[in-house]
Each structure stands twice: as C-alpha cells, then as structure tokens.
Design an enzyme around this catalytic site. Structure first.
Site, PDB file in Angstrom:
ATOM      1  N   GLU A  32     119.702  84.637 128.067  1.00  0.00           N
ATOM      2  CA  GLU A  32     118.566  85.570 128.064  1.00  0.00           C
ATOM      3  C   GLU A  32     118.079  85.743 126.638  1.00  0.00           C
ATOM      4  O   GLU A  32     118.882  85.937 125.724  1.00  0.00           O
ATOM      5  CB  GLU A  32     118.954  86.968 128.577  1.00  0.00           C
ATOM      6  CG  GLU A  32     119.097  87.136 130.057  1.00  0.00           C
ATOM      7  CD  GLU A  32     119.372  88.604 130.418  1.00  0.00           C
ATOM      8  OE1 GLU A  32     119.028  89.504 129.616  1.00  0.00           O
ATOM      9  OE2 GLU A  32     119.931  88.840 131.499  1.00  0.00           O
ATOM     10  N   GLU A  68     108.772  93.809 135.679  1.00  0.00           N
ATOM     11  CA  GLU A  68     109.476  94.391 136.827  1.00  0.00           C
ATOM     12  C   GLU A  68     109.337  95.912 136.787  1.00  0.00           C
ATOM     13  O   GLU A  68     109.943  96.577 135.952  1.00  0.00           O
ATOM     14  CB  GLU A  68     110.946  93.959 136.804  1.00  0.00           C
ATOM     15  CG  GLU A  68     111.122  92.446 136.900  1.00  0.00           C
ATOM     16  CD  GLU A  68     112.556  92.010 136.675  1.00  0.00           C
ATOM     17  OE1 GLU A  68     113.423  92.361 137.493  1.00  0.00           O
ATOM     18  OE2 GLU A  68     112.802  91.320 135.656  1.00  0.00           O
ATOM     19  N   LYS A 104     112.487  98.690 136.884  1.00  0.00           N
ATOM     20  CA  LYS A 104     113.606  98.694 135.934  1.00  0.00           C
ATOM     21  C   LYS A 104     113.638 100.027 135.210  1.00  0.00           C
ATOM     22  O   LYS A 104     112.602 100.535 134.761  1.00  0.00           O
ATOM     23  CB  LYS A 104     113.468  97.552 134.933  1.00  0.00           C
ATOM     24  CG  LYS A 104     113.606  96.167 135.549  1.00  0.00           C
ATOM     25  CD  LYS A 104     113.887  95.106 134.505  1.00  0.00           C
ATOM     26  CE  LYS A 104     115.313  95.204 134.011  1.00  0.00           C
ATOM     27  NZ  LYS A 104     115.688  94.087 133.111  1.00  0.00           N
ATOM     28  N   GLU A 126     111.392  97.865 128.911  1.00  0.00           N
ATOM     29  CA  GLU A 126     112.212  97.247 129.946  1.00  0.00           C
ATOM     30  C   GLU A 126     111.382  96.722 131.109  1.00  0.00           C
ATOM     31  O   GLU A 126     111.794  95.793 131.799  1.00  0.00           O
ATOM     32  CB  GLU A 126     113.247  98.257 130.471  1.00  0.00           C
ATOM     33  CG  GLU A 126     114.400  98.525 129.528  1.00  0.00           C
ATOM     34  CD  GLU A 126     115.264  97.281 129.322  1.00  0.00           C
ATOM     35  OE1 GLU A 126     115.578  96.606 130.318  1.00  0.00           O
ATOM     36  OE2 GLU A 126     115.602  96.977 128.172  1.00  0.00           O
TER      37      GLU A 126
END
Length: 480
Positions: A262, A317, A320, A326
């Site tokens: 990641e 997203e 999250k 985030e």
C-alpha cells in the site's frame, strides 16, 4: 537498468508492465455504499490497463467477476479470523478450499495476505499471525498450489522501533525475535516476500516544516544523506523502505524481497492535514508510477531490486472512518470518473533508441488545502504538456548519473540541442553538475522538437514541468 518490453500501449495509469523493473498494481477497497458493480469495476480495470489488483477479502462476486480477465489477484484473510486460522489447521484448509482453490485458476490468484497490519490491531492478534500463515501455507501445499500462490502479511511502518536515518532501521524489540524473525524465515523458505504499507504523506503531514514536499513527491531535490551509510536519498518513500530493509538486514534476511503493498496520497483532507490535495496526489502517484515503469525502482540500499508497488486506492470510499483524507485516497470517484489525471504515453525514447514509456504529470482537478513547502528550483506539482501553455523539460535526478550522461550526450550530439550555454565559461555552465547541464540540454531538445511529449523522456531521464525552472542564475528558455 536496461530497456523493457511492453505488451500494450497504456491509456491511463493503473497497470502492470513486464520489464526489468517492478510493476504497478492497485488496491480495491470497498468500504463504501456507492461503488459500481464488481463486473463494472473489472471492465474499468481492463479499460485502463490494470493487470494486478489487491483485495481486502475474498468476496465471491468480485472473484467471479475477475475470472478470465487476465488480472492477477492478491486476496486477503481478514484479521477477524486469524485466531481460528491459527489454532485449527482444518479451518485454514477449509478457508483456502472455499476462497482460493474454488476460484483458481480462472481467477488468477497469486498471493494471500494473511491479516493486515496485525501489529497495530487493538485486539492484539500478533501471536496468531505466524501460526495462521503456516496453516494457510500447509493448505496450499496439500492442494499443490504453493508454487503458484504466495503467502505474506502486510506490515505498517509502526513495526519499526527506529526508522531515521534509514541505516538505523530496526524492528521493535517486542516483534524482532518473537515475530519478525520467524516471519522472515517463513518468507525465505516459501519463496515469498515481505509486504510493507508505506505512506510518505503521514510523515510529511506531521513534519511539513522539516521535510521538503519535493522530497516526499519524488520531485527533483537536493537529497538527504544518511550519516550512517553515506547513501543519498532523493525520496521519502525510498528512505522508509530502506529503513525496513535495514531492519531485515539486522536479522540477516537481506535476501527476502519487499513488495510495497500500500502507498498513496489523499486528494482532499481536513484543514490540518497539510499537503492533502489533488495536485500532490497526482504528483506522488504519477511520479511513482513513472519511476517504476522507467526501471528506476530500486532503493539506495537495494539498487538492483525490482520492487512491485500497489497504489492505494482504486476508489474514494465514503464509509471509511477517520479524518477526511481517509475517504479520499481513490484515483476514481464511485461514478468511475478520474479524481485527477495521471497518464502514460509511449515515447520515442530518444536516448535509448527504444520505445520507452514517456509520462506527463497533471496537477489534477479541484483543490484542497495548502500544498506545503516547495523547496526545489526544478520541478513542480502540477505539470502537463499542453499546446497552449509554456512547458519545459528537466532532468529526473532519480534516473542516476549514468543514464543522465548518456541522454545528455545524445541531446547535445545527434539530437541537435543547443548546448553552447553549458560549455565552460558560458552563461549556464554553473552549476557544473550533470543534473543542471542535462536539464538545459533536454529542454533545448524539447523546445526544438515542438514540445511533443515524446521528446521529453530520454528513457526515463526527463519529464515535463509547467513552471519556469531555474538553474543557478540561468532560466531555461521556453522556445527554441
């Protein structure tokens, strides 16, 4: 590194290329309630040249949708079932049968990530990790899948007790011997690799007054010398990965490869999240992609390693938790539109005579908060060749002196660049460095050739900027 082969021309940025270097993949997270269907996502990946994807579970709909796509897949065994997997071999065997073997080989599963950042999990699952990995491996062996599918576990940089300078890198004392040594031994014995989640954004955000934004975003910069090793670092990600490599070396596991499982940069953040904006996200991901694909993917400690990188993440997203950043690491919005542009093109490879990959960085759409410090005279955060705006071509320091010299020789020789100004005693001779002279020569060639994007590549030794670069007291011309 030498030339690499391409199996296709890429229209966008998420891809994996067979080469002497590493490859680029993408993390497909689904903590959201507004994402497109799995089949639509697979089409999106294929349309944009993605050939590797990493999941955070083994959702059957997703795995079925990936069948026959040609996309290589890393699946995950969630932290929530680590204890059962570790304590019951039969549970591990059943999980592998249902979630891996049942889809393979139609779905090209190539790795299983057992847990994710287990050491930072508040439920203290560390003691289950190695037994769980062992049981999953045993299940693969019984199914004769162990050669095709590797087992690993992503670690966060919090597994390090010290990370600066990189040569002082060491695992935490509670992890080094009890966990990391047996894990590394497992990875060595099974021919696997250590997965590392690394985010220069976090380090920059917390230390923006001390860390150059250029250093964090792979832009040209003065570099940072590690006083312990004498090695010079031009990127924060390199320093972070080498801190892990030194920690591995301290345990005598220099031979275990590293995969960056990641890494990414948010396109939006809260007011206090310095540097979280689309310009910086485009610069970070674009420069990293370009570097990997141009074959310059080794680190100062491991210069010849081919490091694979999984960018985070495919989508923003919306569910999250945590700060705004985030929910804004995605390269696509849920409607499948790009958050910012990072493009790949097939350049003419002037310096090598081969069809190397040229790349242009785009500042992206929209904006957020401060970009932070920009301490470099050459390079910018939002650069893209255009037919109307002024653009320049500058040297990529991370290409290395040998590649820069070869490209400089070409530009000033058969390339026909006007290099009189960088001769001894001339106005742009100082600073007398290969990087400065190469930037002048590359820009002259680029301007003479009409600013075609393919004329600013030189086998990965150059790239386009749209702010006037300054070399000492010498401005680079914006016309031939």
């Amino acid at each position: 590194m030498g030339p690499f082969t391409l199996s296709f021309i890429l229209s966008f940025f998420l891809l994996s290329v067979s080469s002497e270097g590493g490859s680029i993949g993408i993390n497909y997270g689904r903590v959201a309630n507004n994402l497109p269907s799995a089949s639509s996502v697979v089409q999106l990946l294929k349309t944009n040249g993605v050939t590797q994807v990493k999941l955070y579970d083994t959702d059957p709909t997703v795995l079925k949708s990936l069948a026959g796509s040609g996309i290589k897949v890393t699946v995950a065994l969630p932290n929530e079932i680590l204890s059962a997997t570790a304590t019951r071999a039969s549970y591990a065997a059943g999980w592998v049968q249902r979630n891996v073997a049942a889809f393979y080989p139609s779905t090209q599963i190539q790795a299983i990530a057992v847990g994710n950042e287990v050491f930072v999990n508040p439920k203290n699952l560390t003691s289950y990790l190695i037994p769980a990995m062992t049981n999953v491996q045993a299940a693969l062996v019984k199914l004769n899948l162990d050669k095709a599918i590797k087992v690993s576990s992503p670690i966060a940089l919090t597994a390090l007790q010290s990370s600066y300078p990189p040569s002082a890198g060491a695992f935490r004392s509670d992890l080094a011997q009890p966990v990391m040594k047996p894990m590394l031994d497992f990875l060595r014995q099974t021919g696997s690799y250590l997965m590392v989640n690394a985010y220069p954004f976090f380090a920059y955000e917390a230390n923006a007054n001390d860390i150059s934004l250029d250093y964090a975003l792979f832009r040209p910069n003065a570099g940072v010398v590690d006083p312990g090793s004498g090695l010079k670092y031009y990127s924060l990600l390199d320093a972070q990965i080498d801190a892990v490599a030194y920690a591995m070396s301290a345990l005598n596991y220099n031979d275990v490869p590293i995969v960056i499982s990641e890494t990414g940069w948010p396109s939006k953040g809260d007011a206090n999240e310095t540097g979280a904006n689309a310009n910086n996200a485009a610069a970070y991901n674009g420069n990293l992609i370009r570097r990997v694909l141009s074959g310059n993917c080794g680190t100062p400690k491991r210069p010849h390693d081919d490091i694979d990188v999984y960018l985070f993440a495919l989508f923003n997203e919306n569910q999250k938790p945590g700060p705004t950043s985030e929910r804004n690491y995605g390269m696509f919005y849920p409607n499948q539109q790009k958050v910012y542009d990072v493009e790949f093109v097939l350049g003419s490879g002037a310096s090598s005579g081969k069809g190397d990959m040229g790349w242009q960085e785009d500042g992206g759409k929209g904006n957020s908060n401060s970009t932070g410090n920009n301490k470099s005279n050459i390079g910018s955060g939002n650069v893209r060749s255009s037919s109307t705006g002024e653009t320049w071509c500058v040297a990529n320091i991370m290409a290395g002196k040998e590649k820069l010299q070869k490209a400089l020789d070409f530009a000033c020789g058969e390339g026909g660049a006007d290099c009189k100004a960088i001769q001894p005693g001339a106005g742009c001779f100082e600073p007398n460095t290969i990087e400065a002279h190469a930037s002048y020569a590359f820009n002259s060639y680029y301007q003479k050739k009409g600013r075609g994007f393919w004329t600013c590549d030189f086998g990965g030794a150059a790239y386009v900027v749209n702010r006037v670069p300054k070399i000492g007291n010498c401005d680079l011309p914006s016309s031939a």
